[in-house]
Design a protein around this motif. Structure first.
Motif, PDB file in Angstrom:
ATOM      1  N   VAL B   6       0.839  -1.194   0.000  1.00 29.15           N
ATOM      2  CA  VAL B   6       0.000   0.000   0.000  1.00 29.15           C
ATOM      3  C   VAL B   6       0.879   1.251   0.000  1.00 29.15           C
ATOM      4  N   TYR B   7       1.970   1.210   0.734  1.00 27.12           N
ATOM      5  CA  TYR B   7       2.783   2.415   0.890  1.00 27.12           C
ATOM      6  C   TYR B   7       3.806   2.549  -0.226  1.00 27.12           C
ATOM      7  N   ASN B  12       9.450  -1.145   1.321  1.00 31.21           N
ATOM      8  CA  ASN B  12       9.443  -2.533   1.777  1.00 31.21           C
ATOM      9  C   ASN B  12      10.773  -3.212   1.500  1.00 31.21           C
ATOM     10  N   ASP B  74       7.795  -4.638  10.113  1.00 28.68           N
ATOM     11  CA  ASP B  74       6.878  -3.787   9.356  1.00 28.68           C
ATOM     12  C   ASP B  74       7.564  -2.465   9.098  1.00 28.68           C
ATOM     13  N   CYS B  75       7.187  -1.807   8.019  1.00 31.43           N
ATOM     14  CA  CYS B  75       7.811  -0.515   7.738  1.00 31.43           C
ATOM     15  C   CYS B  75       6.790   0.477   7.214  1.00 31.43           C
ATOM     16  N   GLN B  76       7.054   1.749   7.459  1.00 32.48           N
ATOM     17  CA  GLN B  76       6.222   2.840   6.944  1.00 32.48           C
ATOM     18  C   GLN B  76       7.133   4.005   6.589  1.00 32.48           C
ATOM     19  N   PRO B  77       6.737   4.798   5.587  1.00 34.25           N
ATOM     20  CA  PRO B  77       7.464   6.040   5.326  1.00 34.25           C
ATOM     21  C   PRO B  77       7.193   7.039   6.453  1.00 34.25           C
ATOM     22  N   VAL B  78       8.156   7.891   6.729  1.00 35.10           N
ATOM     23  CA  VAL B  78       8.059   8.836   7.845  1.00 35.10           C
ATOM     24  C   VAL B  78       7.811  10.237   7.321  1.00 35.10           C
ATOM     25  N   LEU B  79       6.894  10.940   7.968  1.00 31.17           N
ATOM     26  CA  LEU B  79       6.578  12.312   7.560  1.00 31.17           C
ATOM     27  C   LEU B  79       7.673  13.268   8.028  1.00 31.17           C
ATOM     28  N   MET B  86      10.454   4.113   8.769  1.00 26.39           N
ATOM     29  CA  MET B  86      10.327   3.541  10.104  1.00 26.39           C
ATOM     30  C   MET B  86      10.250   2.023   9.971  1.00 26.39           C
ATOM     31  N   ASN B  88       9.837  -1.554  12.251  1.00 29.21           N
ATOM     32  CA  ASN B  88       9.434  -2.099  13.544  1.00 29.21           C
ATOM     33  C   ASN B  88       9.684  -3.604  13.516  1.00 29.21           C
ATOM     34  N   ILE B 108      14.441   4.286  12.875  1.00 28.15           N
ATOM     35  CA  ILE B 108      14.171   5.193  11.761  1.00 28.15           C
ATOM     36  C   ILE B 108      15.440   5.264  10.922  1.00 28.15           C
TER      37      ILE B 108
END
Lengths: 125, 129
Positions: B6-7, B12, B74-79, B86, B88, B108
């Motif tokens: 999704v991101y 990933n 898990d990972c997400q882009p950081v604002l 990020m 985890n 991060i």
């Protein structure tokens, strides 16, 4: 600026207090750009996030927080990284499950924050 | 480990490469772990802050031999900081011949402007759970 550990404590009390009381109340802390990765499932936006949280298959939940760590994640933006570990009990379950959850809070007007990043995982031995 | 997209696929795959390399170096070649960090990296190890990688590396080198087994990441882009990620991680770590302990670690990763195309650990927060 208030001490980030203090902000993290207030946030954690607020978040899990509302989660355990009525998860719909958490609508105010997410925005359309927020992200939740819940047990590997990636969701974007407040509507999808609240839909996910309210569709979880239990009636009652109780979080017990064990550790809270806070770091400034982007000092000039004032955002905060909060890492939480703890245990949760659902419905009449007697054995708690361990979980970890990490948030990035981003300032949203004076004294306010919203959740931009949120990653939740249950931890199994 | 499933990774949906999704991101961003780039994020990933960046996280996958990082997690593979980081724990491999940690377990087999810990003297090189500082290559992932910079002097201003913010590090919390089980609640204890370290000011910079030099102090943290001294600490890590005193730990027994480790074996990390990663269960989920898990990972997400950081604002706020372009292209930062990020990550985890949940897993188990075994110190020498002791029994395994469950841990949670959050990073991060930021682009390293001195070495184009690479990332460094700007934040590291580790906890036994």
């Amino acid at each position: 600026m208030a001490d980030i550990n203090e902000i993290a404590k207030v946030f954690v009390d607020f978040y899990y207090g509302n989660f355990d009381a009525d998860r719909k109340n958490l609508r105010n802390v997410y925005k359309d750009i927020s992200m939740l990765t819940f047990e590997g499932q990636q969701i974007r936006g407040v509507n999808g996030i609240i839909e996910k949280l309210t569709s979880l298959g239990f009636q009652r939940i109780q979080h017990k927080i064990q550790t809270v760590d806070a770091q400034p994640s982007h000092p000039s933006a004032g955002s905060i990284l909060i890492s939480v570990t703890g245990q949760l009990l659902t419905d009449n379950e007697e054995n708690p499950q361990r979980f970890s959850q990490t948030f990035q809070l981003v300032p949203d007007g004076p004294g306010n924050y919203f959740i931009y990043n949120d990653i939740f995982r249950l931890c199994y031995m | 480990m499933e990774q949906s997209s999704v991101y961003s696929n780039v994020i990933n795959s960046g996280a996958t490469a990082f997690v593979d390399q980081y724990y491999k170096i940690y377990d087999t070649n810990r003297g090189y772990i500082d290559g992932f960090y910079k002097e201003n990296s913010a590090i919390l190890w089980n609640g204890n802050p370290f000011s910079g990688i030099t102090q943290f590396k001294d600490f890590l080198l005193k730990l027994p031999v480790t074996t990390h087994t990663i269960q989920t990441y898990d990972c997400q882009p950081v604002l706020g900081s372009e292209k930062s990620i990020m990550v985890n991680v949940n897993g188990e770590v075994k110190y020498s011949d002791q029994s395994s302990k469950q841990f949670h670690q959050n990073f991060i990763l930021m682009p390293d402007l001195e070495k184009q195309g690479t990332y460094y650990v700007a934040h590291d927060c580790f906890r036994f759970i």
